[in-house]
Design a protein around this motif. Structure first.
Motif, PDB file in Angstrom:
ATOM      1  N   PHE A  47       0.863  -1.203  -0.081  1.00 30.58           N
ATOM      2  CA  PHE A  47       0.006   0.049   0.055  1.00 30.58           C
ATOM      3  C   PHE A  47       1.166   1.479  -0.044  1.00 30.58           C
ATOM      4  CE2 PHE A  47      -4.170  -2.217   0.848  1.00 30.58           C
ATOM      5  CZ  PHE A  47      -3.608  -3.433   1.373  1.00 30.58           C
ATOM      6  N   ASP A  48       0.839   1.935  -1.068  1.00 31.15           N
ATOM      7  CA  ASP A  48       1.538   3.152  -1.083  1.00 31.15           C
ATOM      8  C   ASP A  48       1.008   4.491  -0.440  1.00 31.15           C
ATOM      9  OD1 ASP A  48       1.028   4.260  -4.503  1.00 31.15           O
ATOM     10  OD2 ASP A  48      -0.073   4.540  -2.854  1.00 31.15           O
ATOM     11  N   VAL A  49       1.572   5.410  -0.232  1.00 35.42           N
ATOM     12  CA  VAL A  49       1.255   6.796   0.696  1.00 35.42           C
ATOM     13  C   VAL A  49       0.335   7.236  -0.123  1.00 35.42           C
ATOM     14  CG1 VAL A  49       3.484   7.029   1.541  1.00 35.42           C
ATOM     15  CG2 VAL A  49       3.004   8.237  -0.601  1.00 35.42           C
ATOM     16  N   ASP A  50      -0.371   7.012  -1.194  1.00 38.64           N
ATOM     17  CA  ASP A  50      -1.236   7.623  -1.776  1.00 38.64           C
ATOM     18  C   ASP A  50      -2.608   6.849  -1.648  1.00 38.64           C
ATOM     19  OD1 ASP A  50       0.894   8.777  -4.020  1.00 38.64           O
ATOM     20  OD2 ASP A  50      -0.659  10.216  -3.306  1.00 38.64           O
ATOM     21  N   GLY A  51      -2.303   5.398  -1.150  1.00 35.08           N
ATOM     22  CA  GLY A  51      -3.594   4.616  -0.692  1.00 35.08           C
ATOM     23  C   GLY A  51      -3.840   3.615  -1.604  1.00 35.08           C
ATOM     24  N   ASN A  52      -2.798   3.571  -2.770  1.00 30.46           N
ATOM     25  CA  ASN A  52      -2.991   2.340  -3.788  1.00 30.46           C
ATOM     26  C   ASN A  52      -2.582   1.115  -3.320  1.00 30.46           C
ATOM     27  OD1 ASN A  52      -3.735   4.569  -5.797  1.00 30.46           O
ATOM     28  ND2 ASN A  52      -1.656   5.164  -5.680  1.00 30.46           N
ATOM     29  N   GLN A  53      -3.297   0.114  -3.582  1.00 32.03           N
ATOM     30  CA  GLN A  53      -2.614  -1.220  -3.302  1.00 32.03           C
ATOM     31  C   GLN A  53      -2.554  -1.964  -4.543  1.00 32.03           C
ATOM     32  OE1 GLN A  53      -6.045  -3.634  -1.093  1.00 32.03           O
ATOM     33  NE2 GLN A  53      -5.220  -5.517  -2.088  1.00 32.03           N
ATOM     34  N   LEU A  54      -1.277  -2.537  -4.269  1.00 33.60           N
ATOM     35  CA  LEU A  54      -0.777  -3.253  -5.425  1.00 33.60           C
ATOM     36  C   LEU A  54      -0.370  -4.682  -5.064  1.00 33.60           C
ATOM     37  CD1 LEU A  54       1.382  -0.277  -5.109  1.00 33.60           C
ATOM     38  CD2 LEU A  54       0.705  -0.527  -7.711  1.00 33.60           C
ATOM     39  N   ILE A  55      -0.361  -5.509  -6.273  1.00 28.68           N
ATOM     40  CA  ILE A  55       0.235  -6.969  -5.782  1.00 28.68           C
ATOM     41  C   ILE A  55       1.183  -6.842  -6.076  1.00 28.68           C
ATOM     42  CG2 ILE A  55      -0.078  -9.312  -6.831  1.00 28.68           C
ATOM     43  CD1 ILE A  55      -2.908  -8.569  -8.017  1.00 28.68           C
ATOM     44  N   ASP A  56       2.197  -7.410  -4.904  1.00 27.42           N
ATOM     45  CA  ASP A  56       3.600  -7.193  -4.862  1.00 27.42           C
ATOM     46  C   ASP A  56       4.391  -8.305  -5.579  1.00 27.42           C
ATOM     47  OD1 ASP A  56       6.285  -6.761  -2.099  1.00 27.42           O
ATOM     48  OD2 ASP A  56       6.307  -6.275  -4.273  1.00 27.42           O
ATOM     49  N   TYR A  57       5.121  -7.990  -6.547  1.00 21.78           N
ATOM     50  CA  TYR A  57       5.980  -9.060  -7.034  1.00 21.78           C
ATOM     51  C   TYR A  57       7.617  -8.761  -7.133  1.00 21.78           C
ATOM     52  CZ  TYR A  57       2.076 -11.382  -9.106  1.00 21.78           C
ATOM     53  OH  TYR A  57       0.811 -12.190  -9.228  1.00 21.78           O
ATOM     54  N   ILE A  58       7.866  -7.700  -5.954  1.00 19.97           N
ATOM     55  CA  ILE A  58       9.357  -7.399  -5.882  1.00 19.97           C
ATOM     56  C   ILE A  58       9.520  -8.308  -4.338  1.00 19.97           C
ATOM     57  CG2 ILE A  58      11.046  -6.025  -4.929  1.00 19.97           C
ATOM     58  CD1 ILE A  58       9.676  -3.852  -6.998  1.00 19.97           C
ATOM     59  N   GLY A  59       8.739  -8.319  -3.457  1.00 26.98           N
ATOM     60  CA  GLY A  59       8.890  -9.010  -2.423  1.00 26.98           C
ATOM     61  C   GLY A  59      10.231  -8.382  -1.913  1.00 26.98           C
TER      62      GLY A  59
END
Ligand code: KE4
Length: 427
Positions: A47-59
């Motif tokens: 979850f970034d500081v703008d509130g966007n939710q992202l599926i994380d593939y960097i881990g």
């Protein structure tokens, strides 16, 4: 997607830190635009500081194989913090983590814990030189082993193998003892040993490459690595900082059935906290101070909080093996991306080992740096940003690997494939 907070915070960061980051890998240099500033991670999501939710593939570039905020890792860290954070004295946790590593990796009889993968590879190289009393180290183009001076080298003169500095601040004197060869080139390796054999201290390689994208070793190359080093009395250093506990509990060396003299580890063994490690045969490791004379030290080496996170992570991987499920999810994603790329008429190939994979903008196969360098990195940049806008956070370079965690679900994978379908069509 709104990125205004990230942009404002990153603008400030650039006045405080070089390039606004504490590692260039995060600066989005290869894809352009402003890095997303992350607020928190939960499971497979950031979850970034703008509130966007992202599926994380960097881990976190590999460590987060259990996903973010795994309850067992969190509990272990909280319990450790309640006892203090650092003592500069031996602790039981170091024994426990060392034992887990030794039990998991059959080629490791003794191990030294350090604070990063770079420290692990730097120390392994010093150990190889100290043990053999020789100077030359061989590495391969497209393999990255951390910011070790002697490995920040590029192919030099027509002699191809002679290395020259690849960064300001690295001296010719440092790089002169490094030979740089092509990955998967068994003949080139044999030739280098024919020419320099008795002066070669060691060969360091990524057993499955993650740092030019996911590149898989050929059997004859692996055989040459082991035979050439064995015959010449040089040490084989298997850099499993990325692959260790990632592609299997015993690392890539177990999967590939190759037994190195020294193994370097990092990332997953710290469970998201700063830990690196290097280990190998006891008769080699006993050359390390204070058992032997090869110097290596570190204020926070074996830090109790980091050990607690590493112990919890490796214990979970040992007792509830996720590798079959990660293989299924990896196959689902790889197949989906390959099919979509072909349908979109893109010259792409997907290369994968377990839960680490790369979609190359290259017809493939990608077997070495010369192949990887032909990738359409501009198209990758468009793909990267298109996926961000669809809520999918990929490694911000063509020359990295995606990582799937145990927190990812088949639905997450399908959502990723659906996003890629739209993006690949559009770019
Ligand atoms: P660290 O010093 O970053 O912990 O580890 C260096 C290292 C050593 N060996 C291998 C095979 C590695 O992949 C790494 C570090 N990997 C990069 C990503 N590919 C770290 C990202 C970064 O530098 O921020």
């Amino acid at each position: 997607m709104n990125h205004s907070q990230s942009e404002a915070i990153f603008q400030k960061a650039q006045t405080l830190m070089p390039g606004g980051v504490n590692s260039p890998a995060r600066a989005f240099g290869a894809v352009g635009g402003t890095p997303l500033i992350m607020d928190r991670g939960e499971g497979a999501y950031l979850f970034d500081v703008d509130g966007n939710q992202l599926i994380d593939y960097i881990g976190s570039w590999g460590p987060m194989i259990l996903g973010h905020q795994h309850p067992k890792v969190k509990a272990a860290v909280h319990a450790a913090v309640d006892k203090g954070t650092s003592f500069g004295a031996p602790t039981c946790g170091e024994n426990e983590l060392a034992q887990l590593i030794i039990d998991a990796v059959s080629s490791i009889e003794k191990v030294r814990l350090v604070n990063s993968g770079t420290e692990a590879t730097m120390s392994a190289i010093r150990l190889a030189r100290g043990y053999t009393q020789r100077d030359i180290i061989i590495k391969f183009s497209g393999n990255y082993h951390g910011h070790v001076d002697s490995l920040l080298v590029a192919a030099g003169s027509a002699a191809a193998t002679l290395a020259v500095p690849d960064s300001p601040g690295v001296t010719a004197g440092t790089s002169q003892d490094t030979l740089i060869l092509a990955y998967n080139d068994a003949a080139g390796l044999e030739h280098a040993f024919a020419e320099h054999g008795t002066n070669i201290a060691g060969v360091i390689f990524e057993p499955v490459v993650g740092n030019m994208g996911c590149v898989i070793p050929h059997g004859e190359f692996l055989a040459a690595l082991r035979k050439c080093t064995q015959d010449a009395g040089a040490l084989l250093i298997c850099d499993e900082v990325m692959t260790g506990f990632r592609v299997g509990y015993g690392g890539a060396q177990t999967l590939l059935d190759i037994s190195p003299d020294i193994t370097t580890l990092g990332k997953i063994v710290g469970g998201g906290l700063p830990i690196g490690a290097y280990g190998g045969r006891a008769d080699i490791m006993n050359h390390i101070l204070p058992a032997g004379k090869v110097f290596q030290a570190g204020t926070l080496s074996g830090n109790p909080i980091a050990c607690a996170a590493g112990i919890a992570t490796l214990t979970e991987l040992r007792d509830n093996s996720p590798y079959a499920v990660l293989e299924e999810l990896g196959e689902q994603l790889a197949t989906g991306l390959q099919t979509l790329a072909e349908a979109a008429g893109k010259r792409c190939c997907v290369q994968r080992v377990g839960s680490m994979l790369t979609l190359f903008f290259h017809a493939g196969p990608v077997t070495c740096w010369a192949d990887a360098a032909e990738c359409n990195t501009e198209q990758f940049g468009k793909y990267f940003w298109g996926m961000i806008e669809k809520g999918v956070y990929l490694p911000c370079s063509q020359y990295e690997a995606m990582f799937i965690s145990t927190a990812h679900t088949a639905t997450d994978i399908q959502n990723t494939i659906d996003a890629a379908a739209q993006v690949l069509e559009a770019i």
